[in-house]
Design an enzyme around this catalytic site. Structure first.
Site, short mmCIF file in Angstrom:
data_model
loop_
_atom_site.label_atom_id
_atom_site.label_comp_id
_atom_site.label_asym_id
_atom_site.label_seq_id
_atom_site.Cartn_x
_atom_site.Cartn_y
_atom_site.Cartn_z
N HIS A 93 -8.18 -3.02 -6.63
CA HIS A 93 -8.18 -3.17 -5.16
C HIS A 93 -9.35 -2.37 -4.58
O HIS A 93 -9.71 -1.30 -5.10
CB HIS A 93 -6.85 -2.66 -4.59
CG HIS A 93 -6.66 -3.03 -3.15
ND1 HIS A 93 -7.25 -2.31 -2.14
CD2 HIS A 93 -5.99 -4.03 -2.56
CE1 HIS A 93 -6.94 -2.87 -0.98
NE2 HIS A 93 -6.18 -3.93 -1.20
N GLU A 128 -9.57 -0.45 -2.19
CA GLU A 128 -9.24 0.95 -1.85
C GLU A 128 -9.31 1.83 -3.09
O GLU A 128 -9.68 3.01 -3.02
CB GLU A 128 -7.88 1.00 -1.15
CG GLU A 128 -7.99 0.47 0.28
CD GLU A 128 -6.75 -0.21 0.84
OE1 GLU A 128 -5.64 0.01 0.31
OE2 GLU A 128 -6.88 -0.98 1.81
N SER A 137 -7.02 -9.50 6.08
CA SER A 137 -6.50 -9.83 7.41
C SER A 137 -5.89 -11.23 7.48
O SER A 137 -6.10 -11.96 8.46
CB SER A 137 -7.58 -9.64 8.47
OG SER A 137 -8.01 -8.28 8.49
N GLU A 197 -11.19 -10.46 -2.09
CA GLU A 197 -10.92 -9.69 -0.88
C GLU A 197 -12.22 -9.07 -0.36
O GLU A 197 -12.61 -7.98 -0.81
CB GLU A 197 -9.92 -8.58 -1.19
CG GLU A 197 -8.57 -9.08 -1.68
CD GLU A 197 -7.47 -8.11 -1.33
OE1 GLU A 197 -6.54 -8.52 -0.63
OE2 GLU A 197 -7.55 -6.94 -1.74
N LYS A 246 0.84 -1.21 0.00
CA LYS A 246 0.00 0.00 0.00
C LYS A 246 0.88 1.27 0.00
O LYS A 246 1.91 1.28 -0.64
CB LYS A 246 -0.97 -0.01 1.18
CG LYS A 246 -1.75 -1.31 1.28
CD LYS A 246 -2.95 -1.23 2.18
CE LYS A 246 -3.55 -2.60 2.36
NZ LYS A 246 -4.92 -2.57 2.83
N GLY A 267 -7.92 -5.02 6.42
CA GLY A 267 -7.38 -4.11 7.43
C GLY A 267 -8.25 -4.02 8.68
O GLY A 267 -8.08 -3.12 9.49
C1 PEP Z 1 -5.00 -5.84 1.10
O1 PEP Z 1 -4.60 -4.70 1.17
O2 PEP Z 1 -5.13 -6.35 -0.01
C2 PEP Z 1 -5.30 -6.57 2.33
C3 PEP Z 1 -5.84 -7.76 2.24
O3 PEP Z 1 -5.00 -5.95 3.53
P1 PEP Z 1 -4.95 -6.63 4.99
O4 PEP Z 1 -4.18 -7.92 4.84
O5 PEP Z 1 -4.24 -5.63 5.84
O6 PEP Z 1 -6.35 -6.89 5.41
#
Ligand code: PEP
Length: 251
Positions: A96, A98, A214, A168, A12, A174
């Site tokens: 992603h 984000e 996570s 995801e 990130k 996160g």
């Molecule tokens: C990610 O940014 O793709 C992600 C899965 O983050 P985290 O592992 O921190 O949840």
């Protein structure tokens, strides 16, 4: 058929040149004996070349965290596939959550990134995932199907060897909250069936589908024991070489 596992670290918006090199070198050291799985690092663009340089000849892949579809031109703030390759990258993360949520990237824009990246020979990690609200409303499958269909629109079967899907769930990124192994497996199996429908069974059987959200040393083993989970996209835990190393070394 068992697919080769892939553990990818998404850094990130973390690291500048010095700590990026240190982290990449530490991961390379930890991985030096691991030959039966792929490892990928996705640092910020500003340190992509430093990271690529640090892991040269180790087999570790380096990726951008996004990619534009054009080679060059008036696209302020964007990075082209050619630039990623010239800096030592071989892949890019696209879509992603984000990017979707904070920067309002649409499936159509993401599809241009997927197609553009593939046309220049990059491997693309296409991220899909439902929000908590969508899951609670029973919309997860519909949302995921739409993201995959639109994200892969126009992608030829021959290019699917260079496509990795990352599931995801937004509610798990996160947050410290992970999908259970059953929840993740159910979605991965659904995504594989969808790819078989869009392409063919053999392509679906070869496509790697990563889980992200996570992922930690304490949950990686049970996730990786699921038949349709081929690896992990790791955010926070990828910023600590020792912790990331424990994830890479899953059983
Ligand atoms: C990610 O940014 O793709 C992600 C899965 O983050 P985290 O592992 O921190 O949840």
């Amino acid at each position: 058929m068992k697919r080769r596992s892939l553990i990818a670290g998404n850094w990130k918006m973390h690291t500048t040149a010095g700590d990026a090199r240190d982290l990449a070198l530490a991961v390379a050291t930890i991985c030096s004996d691991i030959k039966d799985r792929d490892v990928l690092l996705a640092p910020p663009f500003t340190v992509l070349a430093d990271v690529a340089d640090s892991v040269e000849n180790t087999g570790i892949l380096v990726a951008g965290q996004n990619v534009c579809w054009e080679e060059k031109g008036a696209f302020t703030g964007e990075i082209s596939p050619v630039m990623i390759k010239a800096a030592g990258g071989a892949a890019a993360i696209v879509g992603h959550s984000e990017r979707r949520q904070i920067f309002l990237e649409t499936d159509e824009l993401i599809n241009r990134r997927v197609s553009g990246g593939l046309s220049f020979g990059l491997t693309i990690i296409l991220c899909v995932g439902e929000t908590l609200e969508e899951r609670e409303d029973g919309e997860a499958f519909t949302v995921l199907e739409k993201q995959v269909r639109r994200g892969l629109a126009g992608v030829h079967a021959a290019d699917m060897a260079k496509v990795v899907i990352a599931y995801e769930p937004v509610w798990a990124i996160g947050t410290g909250r992970t999908a259970s192994k059953e929840q993740a497996q159910e979605i991965h199996a659904f995504l594989r069936r969808l790819i078989a429908e869009l392409y063919e069974k053999d392509i679906a059987a070869q496509t790697r589908i990563l889980y992200g959200g996570s992922v930690k040393p304490t949950n990686i083993d049970e996730l990786m024991a699921q038949p349709d989970i081929d690896g992990a996209l790791v955010g926070g835990a990828a910023l600590d070489a020792e912790i990331f190393g424990r994830i890479i070394a899953f059983k």
